[in-house]
Motif scaffolding. Structure first.
Motif, PDB file in Angstrom:
ATOM      1  N   GLU A  80       0.830  -1.212   0.000  1.00 14.41           N
ATOM      2  CA  GLU A  80       0.000   0.000   0.000  1.00 14.41           C
ATOM      3  C   GLU A  80       0.860   1.256   0.000  1.00 14.41           C
ATOM      4  N   ALA A  84       0.285   3.916  -2.946  1.00 14.05           N
ATOM      5  CA  ALA A  84      -0.220   5.229  -2.553  1.00 14.05           C
ATOM      6  C   ALA A  84       0.848   6.308  -2.732  1.00 14.05           C
ATOM      7  N   HIS A 294     -16.543  -0.018  -0.628  1.00 10.47           N
ATOM      8  CA  HIS A 294     -15.238   0.533  -0.262  1.00 10.47           C
ATOM      9  C   HIS A 294     -15.194   0.973   1.194  1.00 10.47           C
ATOM     10  N   GLN A 344     -15.851   7.690  -8.877  1.00 11.56           N
ATOM     11  CA  GLN A 344     -15.264   6.522  -8.214  1.00 11.56           C
ATOM     12  C   GLN A 344     -15.769   6.380  -6.780  1.00 11.56           C
ATOM     13  N   SER A 352     -15.376  -2.394  -4.155  1.00 16.48           N
ATOM     14  CA  SER A 352     -14.192  -2.028  -3.368  1.00 16.48           C
ATOM     15  C   SER A 352     -13.178  -1.438  -4.338  1.00 16.48           C
ATOM     16  N   TRP A 354     -10.448  -0.014  -4.055  1.00 20.64           N
ATOM     17  CA  TRP A 354      -9.028  -0.261  -3.803  1.00 20.64           C
ATOM     18  C   TRP A 354      -8.714  -1.751  -3.792  1.00 20.64           C
ATOM     19  N   PRO A 357      -4.560  -2.570  -7.029  1.00 19.29           N
ATOM     20  CA  PRO A 357      -3.650  -1.445  -6.770  1.00 19.29           C
ATOM     21  C   PRO A 357      -3.955  -0.200  -7.597  1.00 19.29           C
ATOM     22  N   GLY A 359      -6.731   1.162  -8.386  1.00 16.71           N
ATOM     23  CA  GLY A 359      -7.744   2.002  -7.769  1.00 16.71           C
ATOM     24  C   GLY A 359      -7.153   2.930  -6.721  1.00 16.71           C
ATOM     25  N   SER A 360      -6.276   2.398  -5.879  1.00 19.39           N
ATOM     26  CA  SER A 360      -5.608   3.220  -4.872  1.00 19.39           C
ATOM     27  C   SER A 360      -4.704   4.265  -5.537  1.00 19.39           C
ATOM     28  N   PHE A 363      -6.802   7.094  -6.935  1.00 15.89           N
ATOM     29  CA  PHE A 363      -7.354   7.920  -5.860  1.00 15.89           C
ATOM     30  C   PHE A 363      -6.320   8.937  -5.383  1.00 15.89           C
ATOM     31  N   TRP A 364      -5.131   8.459  -5.043  1.00 18.34           N
ATOM     32  CA  TRP A 364      -4.117   9.368  -4.520  1.00 18.34           C
ATOM     33  C   TRP A 364      -3.586  10.297  -5.603  1.00 18.34           C
TER      34      TRP A 364
END
Length: 386
Positions: A80, A84, A294, A344, A352, A354, A357, A359-360, A363-364
């Motif tokens: 993570e 991230a 999520h 999203q 979910s 995230w 990987p 998806g995370s 997002f960031w």
């Protein structure tokens, strides 16, 4: 800035294009995101900007230590951190240049072209993604460059407002002829999204486009509603996929069962969560490996405080989004990023986001692009601007 940081930043845009492209082609492997580390190291001096990321990863570390199997949870935490951190570094770098949009355009052409080929020649693929009751009306479910039509659909829903924003920007600067290829790309992306038959992704795209056009562009909203009714009326596969009453579908009942089991884990580990492995073990009898929500998944894996911390991140994002609009920094592409982010989050009610990987990372990436604090710049006259 040191000489090492200067060299990294000087070569970063060239490295980033190929790194981002590699990640989008193979999004499942967290190790591919390691190539973003030069950008992570170059941005370590921006501590104020990185504070939200530090807080999130700090609580995730505490949660991993308190998990029933901390060794497994710490390995997941390391992955993570890589993903991230890569997304945040990419977002910080993307504030200076729009090369990230060129990468997304390249992958959009590749994904859309592959999906058209699959739609033309492929049987229902994969058959496990089509319920027996839908096989009479659903011709196929395309997956594009990946293996999961839902994942592909969510990614295309993320791209759609960005491509529309870029097309409208180009049209405003040089007329619709200059924006022709970008308009074609937006249409190709919308068609590819339709062929995934991912209902959650459809909802995410609709919400994103409604947010993007806003109350000041009601004509485009009306066109979108008319198009939706035409698709439902003239394409039996779309009408069959939605069903007469989507809220009474077997899929939703199945998700309720998943959510009940996940909530039981939240009650069992309310402070620090049970970790990813414990959640997967809980959901294994239902033949899923994530919560299909999520927000429930965050609470189950990392505890209720992580859910509240995530809410703080969203609040920080919306405050930054509103302040940028009021300050006149809200161009169309920035609005497209906000719309993609919003879509999203809505999809997170049924998926979910995230769970993979990518998806995370996205997002960031969007969070840093919009919500990272801008460093003051001293002009030649000694004035300070933000």
């Amino acid at each position: 800035m040191s000489k090492v940081e200067g060299r990294i930043l000087a070569n970063w845009p060239r490295l980033f294009f190929f790194t981002f492209l590699l990640v989008l082609l193979r999004p499942q492997d967290p190790l591919h995101y390691l190539l973003f580390l030069p950008g992570c190291f170059a941005s370590l001096s921006c501590r104020e900007q990185l504070r939200p990321l530090y807080l999130w990863l700090g609580w995730s570390f505490f949660s991993a230590l308190c998990a029933p199997e901390p060794s497994v949870a710490l390995v997941a935490w390391g992955g993570e951190c890589i993903v991230a951190g890569a997304g945040f570094a990419a977002g910080l770098s993307g504030r200076q240049d729009r090369w990230w949009l060129r990468v997304l355009q390249v992958i959009g052409w590749l994904m859309g072209g592959m999906i058209l080929v699959q739609a033309a020649v492929a049987p229902p693929f994969p058959r496990g993604w089509v319920a027996p009751t839908e096989r009479s009306v659903l011709p196929f479910r395309v997956t594009g460059l990946w293996y999961n039509p839902n994942q592909t659909g969510l990614f295309l829903a993320y791209l759609l407002p960005l491509f529309f924003a870029n097309a409208e920007e180009r049209a405003a600067r040089g007329g619709w002829s200059r924006a022709f290829l970008t308009i074609v790309l937006a249409g190709l992306t919308a068609t590819a999204l339709l062929f995934t038959y991912a209902r959650t992704a459809w909802v995410a795209a609709l919400v994103a486009l409604f947010y993007y056009w806003g109350p000041r562009e009601t004509a485009n909203r009306r066109r979108l509603i008319v198009l939706l009714f035409l698709l439902v009326g003239f394409l039996p596969s779309v009408a069959g996929r939605i069903g007469r009453n989507p809220l009474a579908s077997g899929t939703l009942d199945y998700r309720f069962m998943i959510w009940q089991e996940t909530w039981g884990l939240v009650q069992k580990y309310p402070l620090a969560g049970g970790g990813k492995k414990e959640l997967q073990a809980t959901l294994r009898p239902l033949r899923v490996d994530h919560a299909h929500n999520h927000y429930l998944q965050i609470a189950a894996e990392k505890g209720i405080p992580a859910f509240l911390l995530f809410g703080w991140l969203l609040l920080r994002f919306w405050k930054a989004a509103c302040s940028s609009g009021q300050a006149g920094h809200d161009d169309r592409l920035t609005r497209g990023v906000k719309a993609a982010f919003t879509g999203q989050l809505v999809a997170g009610l049924a998926e979910s986001i995230w769970a993979v990987p990518l998806g995370s990372f996205l997002f960031w990436f969007a969070f840093a692009l919009v919500a990272a604090e801008r460093e003051p710049v001293v002009t030649g006259e000694g004035e300070v601007s933000v």
